[in-house]
Design a protein around this motif. Sequence first.
Motif, PDB file in Angstrom:
ATOM      1  N   GLY A   1      17.553  56.937  21.356  1.00 45.59           N
ATOM      2  CA  GLY A   1      16.366  56.986  20.510  1.00 45.59           C
ATOM      3  C   GLY A   1      15.250  56.112  21.043  1.00 45.59           C
ATOM      4  N   LEU A   2      15.620  54.938  21.532  1.00 42.20           N
ATOM      5  CA  LEU A   2      14.640  54.030  22.132  1.00 42.20           C
ATOM      6  C   LEU A   2      14.046  54.651  23.390  1.00 42.20           C
ATOM      7  CD1 LEU A   2      13.389  51.140  22.028  1.00 42.20           C
ATOM      8  CD2 LEU A   2      15.277  50.409  23.471  1.00 42.20           C
ATOM      9  N   LEU A   3      14.891  55.258  24.215  1.00 49.31           N
ATOM     10  CA  LEU A   3      14.409  55.917  25.425  1.00 49.31           C
ATOM     11  C   LEU A   3      13.421  57.031  25.091  1.00 49.31           C
ATOM     12  CD1 LEU A   3      17.648  56.252  27.593  1.00 49.31           C
ATOM     13  CD2 LEU A   3      15.580  55.008  28.220  1.00 49.31           C
ATOM     14  N   THR A   4      13.746  57.825  24.073  1.00 45.14           N
ATOM     15  CA  THR A   4      12.880  58.936  23.702  1.00 45.14           C
ATOM     16  C   THR A   4      11.517  58.440  23.233  1.00 45.14           C
ATOM     17  OG1 THR A   4      14.845  60.187  23.030  1.00 45.14           O
ATOM     18  CG2 THR A   4      12.720  61.013  22.287  1.00 45.14           C
ATOM     19  N   ARG A   5      11.506  57.385  22.424  1.00 49.74           N
ATOM     20  CA  ARG A   5      10.230  56.843  21.933  1.00 49.74           C
ATOM     21  C   ARG A   5       9.396  56.276  23.079  1.00 49.74           C
ATOM     22  NH1 ARG A   5      11.507  52.575  17.610  1.00 49.74           N
ATOM     23  NH2 ARG A   5       9.241  52.646  17.287  1.00 49.74           N
TER      24      ARG A   5
ATOM     25  N   ILE B   1      15.639  45.519  25.226  1.00 56.05           N
ATOM     26  CA  ILE B   1      14.426  45.692  24.418  1.00 56.05           C
ATOM     27  C   ILE B   1      14.817  45.893  22.960  1.00 56.05           C
ATOM     28  CG2 ILE B   1      12.523  47.277  23.911  1.00 56.05           C
ATOM     29  CD1 ILE B   1      12.170  47.703  26.872  1.00 56.05           C
ATOM     30  N   GLY B   2      14.123  45.208  22.062  1.00 57.69           N
ATOM     31  CA  GLY B   2      14.382  45.343  20.637  1.00 57.69           C
ATOM     32  C   GLY B   2      13.100  45.365  19.838  1.00 57.69           C
ATOM     33  N   ASP B   3      13.188  45.830  18.593  1.00 55.25           N
ATOM     34  CA  ASP B   3      12.051  45.862  17.665  1.00 55.25           C
ATOM     35  C   ASP B   3      10.844  46.549  18.303  1.00 55.25           C
ATOM     36  OD1 ASP B   3      10.811  45.419  15.252  1.00 55.25           O
ATOM     37  OD2 ASP B   3      10.076  43.431  15.796  1.00 55.25           O
ATOM     38  N   LEU B   4      11.057  47.742  18.833  1.00 52.92           N
ATOM     39  CA  LEU B   4       9.979  48.482  19.505  1.00 52.92           C
ATOM     40  C   LEU B   4       8.979  49.011  18.500  1.00 52.92           C
ATOM     41  CD1 LEU B   4       8.814  49.868  22.077  1.00 52.92           C
ATOM     42  CD2 LEU B   4      10.268  51.831  21.489  1.00 52.92           C
ATOM     43  N   HIS B   5       7.699  48.824  18.797  1.00 57.39           N
ATOM     44  CA  HIS B   5       6.617  49.377  17.984  1.00 57.39           C
ATOM     45  C   HIS B   5       5.674  50.144  18.897  1.00 57.39           C
ATOM     46  CE1 HIS B   5       3.467  49.920  15.052  1.00 57.39           C
ATOM     47  NE2 HIS B   5       2.615  49.229  15.781  1.00 57.39           N
ATOM     48  N   VAL B   6       5.579  51.451  18.678  1.00 60.20           N
ATOM     49  CA  VAL B   6       4.673  52.288  19.456  1.00 60.20           C
ATOM     50  C   VAL B   6       3.332  52.325  18.735  1.00 60.20           C
ATOM     51  CG1 VAL B   6       4.270  54.574  20.430  1.00 60.20           C
ATOM     52  CG2 VAL B   6       6.597  53.671  20.300  1.00 60.20           C
TER      53      VAL B   6
END
Length: 317
Positions: free
Chosen positions: A141-145, A204-209
């Motif tokens: 999911g992180l990779l996709t975002r 990587i954590g707490d990703l915000h796009v």
Amino acid sequence: MAETTRRVLTLLSLLESRPTWSGPDLAERLGVTTRTIRRDVERLRELGYPVHGEQGSEGGYRLGRGRRLPPLVLDDEEAVAVALCLRQGAGGGVAGIEEQALRALTKLDQVLPARLSAEVHAIDDATAALPPAGGPRADVGLLTRLAHATKETVRVRFDYTARDGAVTSRHVEPYRLVTTGRLWYLFCFDLDRDDWRTFRIDRIGDLHVTTFRFQPQPSPDPVEHVRRAFPRAPWPHVTTVRFGAPLAKVRARIPEQYATCTADGDDATIAVCGSDNIDDLARHLALAAFDLGAELTVIDPPEFAARMRTLAGLLVG
């Protein structure tokens, strides 16, 4: 009619390749008028493809997320099955296809209806899998975002945990995702450091796009930058072995992140390999020899040769 069909399919492919196209740009690429582009866009809409048009100097056409899956491509069950398989592939389910699976997953996720996307995530969350022997894997999911952010050229913020455990906040412009076959890395421009940086995705954590677009600038080669930023680790366990197989085949089987390979004649290869765990190293080399159908000889150190003999005895016994 055949020519019109080919042109409409080419138009669809162009719309999938980047976030926004202007009418004149599409007309130039397809060798038609903007009036023809408008007609072809209407044909796509009639087929169920959510093509949005925006007016103004920065307007254009873009392929958006629809309320239903466009017909003539996949039905709901097929879409869910494909998305799940791609998530497995992107996460390392099948060696060698991680990057291609992520690209396909990103394209499918762009048009997958929300109800089907929720179904894919529900099945994925409810599925347990043994972790791969190669080590940590990035969250798909992180990779996709991150892949979406890279494609749409928007800035992202995240927390990053360094090897020593220190956590820092980062604000970057994402340019490329790079995989070594075991680990994923984000190649980006760090706005606070005013320089190019590389980050391991699994840290990587707490990703915000964000919604802030950026103008891409000339960049170093992402693959070379990752290779320089993350040189081969000083593994606690290192061994030198000889495979009875050509250099190209051994390099294709063992990621360069974990072995330095040199030719020993036309049909043999010397490999200097490292690992955090000596038993894992023994198992991986034995499996590599099996996959290559090649004889494996331990050159150094003697204690690793003894470990391999013990492993061989267990397999025979």
